[in-house]
Design a protein around this motif. Structure first.
Motif, short mmCIF file in Angstrom:
data_model
loop_
_atom_site.label_atom_id
_atom_site.label_comp_id
_atom_site.label_asym_id
_atom_site.label_seq_id
_atom_site.Cartn_x
_atom_site.Cartn_y
_atom_site.Cartn_z
N ILE A 1 -24.10 -99.54 -24.52
CA ILE A 1 -22.77 -99.33 -25.07
C ILE A 1 -21.79 -100.01 -24.12
N GLY A 2 -21.06 -100.95 -24.63
CA GLY A 2 -20.16 -101.73 -23.80
C GLY A 2 -18.87 -102.02 -24.55
N VAL A 3 -17.78 -102.04 -23.80
CA VAL A 3 -16.49 -102.33 -24.40
C VAL A 3 -15.83 -103.46 -23.61
N PHE A 4 -15.39 -104.48 -24.32
CA PHE A 4 -14.75 -105.63 -23.68
C PHE A 4 -13.39 -105.85 -24.31
N LEU A 5 -12.39 -106.00 -23.46
CA LEU A 5 -11.04 -106.28 -23.94
C LEU A 5 -10.78 -107.76 -23.68
N ILE A 6 -10.59 -108.51 -24.77
CA ILE A 6 -10.48 -109.97 -24.69
C ILE A 6 -9.07 -110.39 -25.09
N ASP A 7 -8.48 -111.23 -24.24
CA ASP A 7 -7.15 -111.76 -24.50
C ASP A 7 -7.18 -112.67 -25.72
N SER A 8 -6.05 -112.86 -26.35
CA SER A 8 -6.02 -113.69 -27.56
C SER A 8 -6.42 -115.13 -27.25
N LEU B 1 -10.01 -114.12 -32.48
CA LEU B 1 -8.99 -114.12 -31.43
C LEU B 1 -7.69 -114.79 -31.87
N ARG B 2 -7.70 -115.37 -33.07
CA ARG B 2 -6.46 -115.97 -33.58
C ARG B 2 -5.42 -114.91 -33.84
N GLY B 3 -5.87 -113.71 -34.21
CA GLY B 3 -4.95 -112.65 -34.59
C GLY B 3 -4.33 -111.91 -33.41
N GLY B 4 -4.85 -112.11 -32.20
CA GLY B 4 -4.34 -111.37 -31.05
C GLY B 4 -5.49 -110.89 -30.21
N PRO B 5 -5.22 -109.99 -29.24
CA PRO B 5 -6.30 -109.47 -28.39
C PRO B 5 -7.34 -108.73 -29.23
N LEU B 6 -8.55 -108.67 -28.69
CA LEU B 6 -9.66 -108.07 -29.43
C LEU B 6 -10.42 -107.10 -28.55
N ILE B 7 -10.77 -105.96 -29.13
CA ILE B 7 -11.68 -105.02 -28.47
C ILE B 7 -13.05 -105.21 -29.09
N LEU B 8 -13.98 -105.63 -28.25
CA LEU B 8 -15.34 -105.90 -28.69
C LEU B 8 -16.20 -104.73 -28.24
N HIS B 9 -16.86 -104.08 -29.19
CA HIS B 9 -17.59 -102.87 -28.86
C HIS B 9 -19.07 -103.09 -29.19
N PHE B 10 -19.93 -102.97 -28.21
CA PHE B 10 -21.36 -103.11 -28.47
C PHE B 10 -21.98 -101.74 -28.72
N TYR B 11 -22.73 -101.66 -29.81
CA TYR B 11 -23.48 -100.44 -30.13
C TYR B 11 -24.96 -100.80 -30.26
N TYR C 1 -23.15 -111.00 -22.71
CA TYR C 1 -22.07 -110.19 -22.14
C TYR C 1 -22.60 -109.25 -21.04
N ASN C 2 -23.83 -109.49 -20.60
CA ASN C 2 -24.41 -108.61 -19.57
C ASN C 2 -24.36 -107.15 -19.98
N ALA C 3 -24.52 -106.91 -21.26
CA ALA C 3 -24.47 -105.52 -21.75
C ALA C 3 -25.77 -105.24 -22.48
N PHE C 4 -26.86 -105.48 -21.77
CA PHE C 4 -28.16 -105.46 -22.39
C PHE C 4 -29.06 -104.51 -21.61
N HIS C 5 -29.84 -103.76 -22.34
CA HIS C 5 -30.76 -102.83 -21.70
C HIS C 5 -32.17 -103.31 -21.95
N VAL D 1 -13.70 -105.01 -33.27
CA VAL D 1 -14.94 -105.22 -34.02
C VAL D 1 -16.08 -104.63 -33.22
N ALA D 2 -17.12 -104.22 -33.94
CA ALA D 2 -18.30 -103.67 -33.28
C ALA D 2 -19.48 -104.59 -33.53
N LEU D 3 -20.31 -104.77 -32.52
CA LEU D 3 -21.55 -105.53 -32.66
C LEU D 3 -22.71 -104.54 -32.61
N VAL D 4 -23.54 -104.58 -33.63
CA VAL D 4 -24.62 -103.61 -33.75
C VAL D 4 -25.95 -104.34 -33.87
N ASN D 5 -26.98 -103.80 -33.21
CA ASN D 5 -28.34 -104.41 -33.29
C ASN D 5 -29.01 -104.07 -34.61
#
Lengths: 58, 177
Positions: free
Chosen positions: B64-71, A44-54, B48-52, B13-17
């Motif tokens: 599958i979840g997408v979160f937009l986080i402020d800096s 988050l130091r670099g700016g906003p972040l899109i975190l994507h769970f797969y 993140y409450n994105a759990f099945h 970034v993506a988080l993968v199991n």
């Protein structure tokens, strides 16, 4: 044209899910592909972040 | 999408199991420009409450979840989220771009939707119903949403891969006051 709406599962399955909007994002420390540790704080130091769970393999 | 996000000063970034080793293979195979972090037991997706919870049928996994986080400067707060009810659902890239542009305070916003050739069209009613149920999927439904919400169509251009026509790109603009 096909009626898609009926074939779509609604959000009822996750209806009881509590939203996290407005909350601080939970901190984490995880390994990237090279095994290096990465923290959210650092990302988050670099700016906003899109975190994507797969899901992975299952 | 990735470079558009980088151009707006943000990152993905993506988080993968999976393990770092399988993630390394996956990233190389799909030629992904962003990093894959390993969340092997889906522990972070729980936070993140994105759990099945798939037990006892099988292994529990992240939704599958997408979160937009402020800096970090703005406290690392979650500003937008989408958690999918099933594995069919996806956030259209244009929607994610819209939310990011809103987060960083852009007044003139531009998003693009690519409709792959051969995609099915749906009636306005079906699109409306899909959106009302919280479901954002399908490029035509996204096109419908943007028009409905007052975005102005600025350009349409054909997409090609080599000499093969692959679809149409629609560029929309809006001013946020």
């Amino acid at each position: 044209m096909r009626d898609i709406a009926n074939s779509l599962p609604g959000p009822s399955e996750i209806a009881d899910r509590e939203t996290l909007v407005g909350q601080p994002a939970p901190e984490f420390q995880l390994q990237d592909e090279s095994g290096a540790n990465v923290t959210l704080r650092r990302l988050l130091r670099g700016g906003p972040l899109i975190l994507h769970f797969y899901r992975g393999h299952w | 999408m990735y470079w558009e996000v980088r151009g707006l000063g943000a990152d993905i970034v993506a988080l993968v199991n999976d393990t770092p080793e399988t993630n390394a293979e996956l990233r190389e195979r799909l030629d992904l420009p962003f990093s894959l972090l390993s969340d092997p037991d889906a522990g972070i997706s729980r936070l993140y409450n994105a759990f099945h919870n798939n037990e006892p049928k099988g292994r529990s996994i992240a939704r599958i979840g997408v979160f937009l986080i402020d800096s970090g400067e703005h406290g690392g707060v979650i500003r937008w989220e989408y958690v999918s009810p099933t594995h069919h659902h996806r956030v259209p890239p244009s929607r994610l771009s819209q939310e990011l542009q809103t987060l960083i305070g852009l007044q003139r916003q531009i998003v693009q939707v690519v409709i792959p050739s051969g995609d099915e069209t749906f009636s306005d009613d079906a699109n409306e119903q899909a959106l009302r149920s919280g479901v954002t999927m399908g490029s035509y439904t996204e096109l419908f949403r943007l028009r409905r919400d007052g975005w102005k169509l600025q350009a349409v251009s054909p997409e090609f891969r080599g000499a093969t026509f692959t679809g149409q790109r629609y560029v929309f603009e809006r001013d946020v006051t």
